[in-house]
Design a protein around this motif. Structure first.
Motif, PDB file in Angstrom:
ATOM      1  N   UNK B   6       0.490  -1.469   0.549  1.00  0.00           N
ATOM      2  CA  UNK B   6       0.049  -0.201  -0.078  1.00  0.00           C
ATOM      3  C   UNK B   6       0.743   1.039   0.074  1.00  0.00           C
ATOM      4  N   UNK B   7       2.045   1.076   1.346  1.00  0.00           N
ATOM      5  CA  UNK B   7       3.147   2.262   0.888  1.00  0.00           C
ATOM      6  C   UNK B   7       3.331   2.255  -0.494  1.00  0.00           C
ATOM      7  N   UNK B   8       3.777   1.353  -1.074  1.00  0.00           N
ATOM      8  CA  UNK B   8       4.438   1.851  -2.835  1.00  0.00           C
ATOM      9  C   UNK B   8       3.132   2.147  -3.895  1.00  0.00           C
ATOM     10  N   UNK B   9       1.763   1.604  -3.379  1.00  0.00           N
ATOM     11  CA  UNK B   9       0.898   2.161  -4.555  1.00  0.00           C
ATOM     12  C   UNK B   9       0.950   3.374  -4.015  1.00  0.00           C
ATOM     13  N   UNK B  10       0.800   4.141  -2.500  1.00  0.00           N
ATOM     14  CA  UNK B  10       0.445   5.301  -2.437  1.00  0.00           C
ATOM     15  C   UNK B  10       1.365   6.129  -3.123  1.00  0.00           C
ATOM     16  N   UNK B  53      -5.723   4.204  -0.410  1.00  0.00           N
ATOM     17  CA  UNK B  53      -4.208   3.641   0.264  1.00  0.00           C
ATOM     18  C   UNK B  53      -3.874   4.185   1.343  1.00  0.00           C
ATOM     19  N   UNK B  54      -4.071   5.624   1.807  1.00  0.00           N
ATOM     20  CA  UNK B  54      -3.431   6.948   2.202  1.00  0.00           C
ATOM     21  C   UNK B  54      -4.330   6.214   3.802  1.00  0.00           C
ATOM     22  N   UNK B  55      -5.481   6.050   3.650  1.00  0.00           N
ATOM     23  CA  UNK B  55      -6.401   6.555   4.479  1.00  0.00           C
ATOM     24  C   UNK B  55      -6.158   4.799   4.998  1.00  0.00           C
TER      25      UNK B  55
END
Ligand SMILES: [Fe+2]
Ligand SMILES: [Fe+2]
Ligand SMILES: [Fe+2]
Ligand SMILES: [Fe+2]
Ligand SMILES: [Fe+2]
Ligand SMILES: [Fe+2]
Lengths: 164, 164
Positions: B6-10, B53-55
């Motif tokens: 998710x971090x990478x996708x953000x 993603x951030x949420x």
């Protein structure tokens, strides 16, 4: 090394810009109008920083070059990144991540097609012909012409669509 | 691993969003109005993906939490990232990178102060008091009240300032 530092700075500025847009929308919802405007303004400063780095890296080219970059990025997300991330989230039973990666994957498929078409048009030296564009504010679903009654990907109502 | 994905996708979504805003401005300058609008619309879709993603990562908190994130990010850029990147660019005689990192560093110093002040105000449950904000479109210099005749950081004329 300087090139790598510029790449990292471009990433850092893009994430800061995104964070500030997210927080700006949050502040707007809480009625904090000035803080929301401040976040939006500073987000623009980070856009300027990111663009400076991107230009220094030599990544801003002709319209066709720029569109090819977009096709490559969306294709990577469709064929590699999001299917794997979605599968891993399922495997680890992380339902929220299953949802956000599914939402993104569905929209990227549309984006890739739009960019491929836009590149063909750009090669003829013309502007694309596209009517009103609507983006689902819940999942990013992207559609031309009219916002649907209900989002086909996430079910959000028409009122959740933003017009461009 | 899903959290890391998710971090990478953000990060990926933030960079795609930024790329599309940069290309949208380029298309606008070339008079390609529809393509510019299309890029802006798809950039919004990537904003929606990034925010999802951030949420999901749990990073959207109270106004004070969000402001603290901004203070931390700007402080890192001021104390660590940009001085080192600027120094390296000088050391490797990469003049373009010397310029873009210097521009960014000067603006981040202002942003950090604004965010610190905003956090104090938020802790009293109030909105910040801030007049018109102007951002230099060449270097990101950030000022309240009135755009200067000449940008003190990059020398750009007043016409290059964007109002918020
Ligand atoms: Fe910045
Ligand atoms: Fe996309
Ligand atoms: Fe949707
Ligand atoms: Fe996306
Ligand atoms: Fe900043
Ligand atoms: Fe400037």
């Amino acid at each position: 090394m300087t090139r790598q530092f510029l790449e990292d700075a471009f990433c850092g500025e893009s994430k800061a810009h995104m964070r500030y847009l997210i927080f700006s929308a949050e502040a707007e919802e809480k009625g904090l109008k000035n803080l929301s405007r401040m976040w939006k303004a500073i987000a623009h400063a980070e856009f300027v920083h990111a663009r400076n780095h991107y230009r220094a890296l030599g990544y801003i080219g002709s319209t066709e070059d720029n569109l090819q970059q977009c096709i490559d990025g969306e294709t990577f997300e469709i064929e590699e990144m999001y299917p794997v991330y979605n599968n891993a989230a399922n495997f680890q039973e992380e339902n929220e991540a299953v949802r956000t990666t599914h939402f993104a994957l569905e929209a990227e498929k549309i984006h890739a097609e739009w960019y491929k078409n836009a590149k063909k048009v750009a090669e003829q030296g013309k502007d694309v012909e596209v009517g009103k564009i609507f983006i689902c504010d819940v999942c990013g679903y992207t559609v031309e012409g009219e916002a649907p009654e209900k989002c086909p990907v996430c079910g959000a109502p028409r009122s959740k669509f933003v017009e461009f």
